[in-house]
Design a protein around this motif. Sequence first.
Motif, PDB file in Angstrom:
ATOM      1  N   ASP A 148      47.509  31.888  44.852  1.00 61.39           N
ATOM      2  CA  ASP A 148      46.571  30.787  44.664  1.00 61.39           C
ATOM      3  C   ASP A 148      45.138  31.271  44.867  1.00 61.39           C
ATOM      4  N   ALA A 149      44.214  30.599  44.203  1.00 63.93           N
ATOM      5  CA  ALA A 149      42.801  30.966  44.345  1.00 63.93           C
ATOM      6  C   ALA A 149      41.972  29.704  44.471  1.00 63.93           C
ATOM      7  N   SER A 150      41.040  29.734  45.386  1.00 60.91           N
ATOM      8  CA  SER A 150      40.255  28.547  45.697  1.00 60.91           C
ATOM      9  C   SER A 150      38.806  28.703  45.264  1.00 60.91           C
ATOM     10  N   ARG A 171      46.836  32.248  40.325  1.00 58.86           N
ATOM     11  CA  ARG A 171      46.762  33.632  39.838  1.00 58.86           C
ATOM     12  C   ARG A 171      48.091  33.954  39.182  1.00 58.86           C
ATOM     13  N   GLU A 175      42.919  40.776  42.060  1.00 55.30           N
ATOM     14  CA  GLU A 175      43.450  39.412  42.097  1.00 55.30           C
ATOM     15  C   GLU A 175      43.858  39.003  43.512  1.00 55.30           C
ATOM     16  N   ARG A 176      42.947  39.221  44.452  1.00 52.48           N
ATOM     17  CA  ARG A 176      43.239  38.814  45.826  1.00 52.48           C
ATOM     18  C   ARG A 176      41.941  38.578  46.577  1.00 52.48           C
ATOM     19  N   ASP A 177      42.073  37.907  47.701  1.00 50.19           N
ATOM     20  CA  ASP A 177      40.934  37.655  48.571  1.00 50.19           C
ATOM     21  C   ASP A 177      41.190  38.326  49.906  1.00 50.19           C
ATOM     22  N   LEU A 223      38.191  40.780  42.327  1.00 47.24           N
ATOM     23  CA  LEU A 223      38.518  40.162  41.044  1.00 47.24           C
ATOM     24  C   LEU A 223      39.521  40.976  40.238  1.00 47.24           C
ATOM     25  N   ASP A 224      39.460  42.293  40.375  1.00 46.43           N
ATOM     26  CA  ASP A 224      40.419  43.109  39.635  1.00 46.43           C
ATOM     27  C   ASP A 224      41.769  43.137  40.326  1.00 46.43           C
ATOM     28  N   VAL A 264      34.757  36.782  53.345  1.00 48.92           N
ATOM     29  CA  VAL A 264      35.892  36.925  52.446  1.00 48.92           C
ATOM     30  C   VAL A 264      35.420  37.610  51.175  1.00 48.92           C
ATOM     31  N   LEU A 265      36.024  38.731  50.893  1.00 52.06           N
ATOM     32  CA  LEU A 265      35.690  39.467  49.676  1.00 52.06           C
ATOM     33  C   LEU A 265      36.701  39.114  48.601  1.00 52.06           C
ATOM     34  N   ARG A 266      36.209  38.579  47.488  1.00 55.78           N
ATOM     35  CA  ARG A 266      37.116  38.313  46.372  1.00 55.78           C
ATOM     36  C   ARG A 266      37.187  39.560  45.508  1.00 55.78           C
ATOM     37  N   PHE A 324      29.600  41.101  46.627  1.00 51.51           N
ATOM     38  CA  PHE A 324      29.534  39.707  47.068  1.00 51.51           C
ATOM     39  C   PHE A 324      28.616  38.843  46.210  1.00 51.51           C
ATOM     40  N   VAL A 351      43.288  32.441  50.173  1.00 54.94           N
ATOM     41  CA  VAL A 351      43.002  31.977  48.809  1.00 54.94           C
ATOM     42  C   VAL A 351      41.506  32.030  48.500  1.00 54.94           C
ATOM     43  N   GLY A 352      40.712  32.483  49.456  1.00 49.90           N
ATOM     44  CA  GLY A 352      39.289  32.656  49.190  1.00 49.90           C
ATOM     45  C   GLY A 352      38.456  31.393  49.259  1.00 49.90           C
TER      46      GLY A 352
END
Lengths: 603, 153
Positions: A286-288, A299, B45-47, B42-43, B38-40, A159, B12-13
């Motif tokens: 999508d990413a916010s 994405r 590609e999702r939240d 990164l590898d 919310v955990l993003r 986090f 969408v994070g």
Amino acid sequence: MQAGGFTRKMIRVNLTEGKIMIEDTPSEAVKDFWGGRGLGAYYLYREVPVDTDPLGPENKLVFTIGPLAGTMAPGSNKVNVTFKSPLTGTYSYSLCGGHWGPELKFAGYDGLIVEGKSDQPVYLLIDDNQVEVRPAGHLWGLLIPDTDALLREELGDPFVKVAYIGPAGEKLNRMACITSDRYREFGRGGAGAVMGSKNLKAVVVRGTGEVKGARPQELATLAEEMARELRRHSTAKARRKYGTAEMVQGINYLGFWSTRNFSSGHFEDGEKVSGPAMKNDLVKGDASCYACPVACGKRTAMHIGKYGRVALEGPEFESIGLLGANCGVSQWEYIMKATEVCDAYGMDTMSCGATVSMVMEAFERGRVASGQLDGLEPRFGDGEALVELLIRMGERRGIGDLLAEGVKAAAESLGVPDLAIHVKGLPFATYDPRGCKGMALTYGTSPKGAHHMVSPTMGPEIAGDRFAVEGKGTLVRTVQQYMAVVDSLGFCSSMRFVLSLEKQLQVFRAATGLDCTEEEAMRVGERILNLERMYNVRLGLDRRHDILPRRFLEEPMPEGLSKGQLVEMDALLDDYYAVMGWDQKGIPTGEKIRELELETLIE
Amino acid sequence: MKVISVSVQRCVGCRLCEQWCSYSHNGAVSPTDARIRVLRDLDGERDIPMVCRQCAVPLCAGVCPAGALTRDEKTGAVRVDYNTCAGCGLCVEACPHGAVAVDRNGYPLICDLCGGLPQCAVHCPEGAIRYLRRELVDRDIKISAVRRMGGDR
């Protein structure tokens, strides 16, 4: 922890001495400049003098957050960094969205000032009130994704929010950016090279505190209202659907989308790289950024034969323009790969793209030979050469070593200075000012060089008369002031579609408990613009440095709906300076300085 | 009974849920105080929104040595009795969804469904967090499972 948006605490880290201090944010700075970009101007003017080498230990990175970050305000996630630019040698600032800025606020700070230079690679860990400098030898040389993964694993905390540089920043590529959480950048002006010159690889932030507005309930009601409006707004909806790429079709249709090293304003293959094409070909989700209901981040992923799977966030409008149309490249595989290379090495897609396009034009015109370019033969449309040149720039290998100095220096060294399209050393964004005259002033008078977001006048100009000269001084001044306000509150520029100035100030008042009228806010904006200007005046810059390259003054737009247009630079500047209360050389008059109560700061 | 249902596909994070959760409980915004995070990834590609799903047999309550976790009669939410909770943290480890947070004093923070009007669900602009009858939770998941079977879209 604190009411009123500001935390009134700044971290100051001196890397030469390894000293960390927590100091109060000065009251007069908060009152006159707010946070973000304005607060950055206050610090840089006072603390980074004229003779400072941008890549020397005396330069500083002043990270500042807006008072609204971390509150309920939607889209208030921007964090600013102000510094003397190694690309332009002038004043510079850059804004970054994402989640890093708000995290710094939750840790309890209005900002972070980094000064000096460490003798070893280090990273900074800001863990609420514990701030420490840690060794980063094991991270040095790593690409952005690897740096990210290793830091999170090392800290055992997925986090945390992280800002870092890649190999480009370490090698002092003057177009290096500072990246946060993989896909958001302090993009333009070379802040990453400044960070690299300090041997600082990363700034990791963990903030577990809280942010409380002065009038939380009012703020919550406003936030609800604004989120509702954003969901309904047509531009916000287009942004959501296609990302910033939603602009490709309109700008290209109107004939001011920079194409082939800014020689034309219409890309014949524009439809292949439009928003709808991107959505169809690439977008997976999508990413916010923090607290934004728009989520313009896209994405994307693609399997590319010779490169394997490429996955990223983007490419956004400017990257598609400068790595794509402006290099004559219309295949997604090369635009995607080029973006990935820039992201991995930590380089500004815009400046790097415009540097490659300069090389392509020079080669096509036979003014630079293959032998000068490591045997490469980069022509417009050659995506493979684009990718190869970018990798060399990231590594400062071969011709990449020269190109990493930026488009101006590289073009001069190659003997083609006329093909470098920049102001003050910063390459243009993708709006050709021949088709949108206000943008000529935007590029010309921006303190950081040819950046578009200093005053994006495209909207009002398209609705009005985009070729007119008359009235553009006033328009540009108004938008500049307005953007200085937006950038100092910490709102994302995308919020401005929906949030009128009055709306933003309602949020400001509820968050800070301060009173502020629209007139007072615009005055804060004007004060910031003038202080930024005075920084450059102090360096010896004036009207001569606000002029666009000859291409826009002498070569009429060759085709499309902006055909035949030229930029009437002198008339535009005369008008603008008069409106600003500056003299004919573009220097703020003593009267203007006194009117804005800047005289004590400037003395 | 209604529970929180989460869609990783839709998230969408933006973390508005964290904002509203902490604000509605404490009057201030703090991701750390939120009962939803919310955990993003990164590898990947999702939240991933992480929040209590109100298990039929709550594993957290099962491992609690103090018997501090019971069901709220009105909403059915797992309720923490802070008078008996020892702050041992076993519930944090037991939760299969990683949904139990810990506050600054070491006590667990578990979604209380806001007394029947969960603010995260109310304010999620994506429909990624919904407050649904238990028997409807699987419906949205079925379509993503089917798509996964079909491979990369």
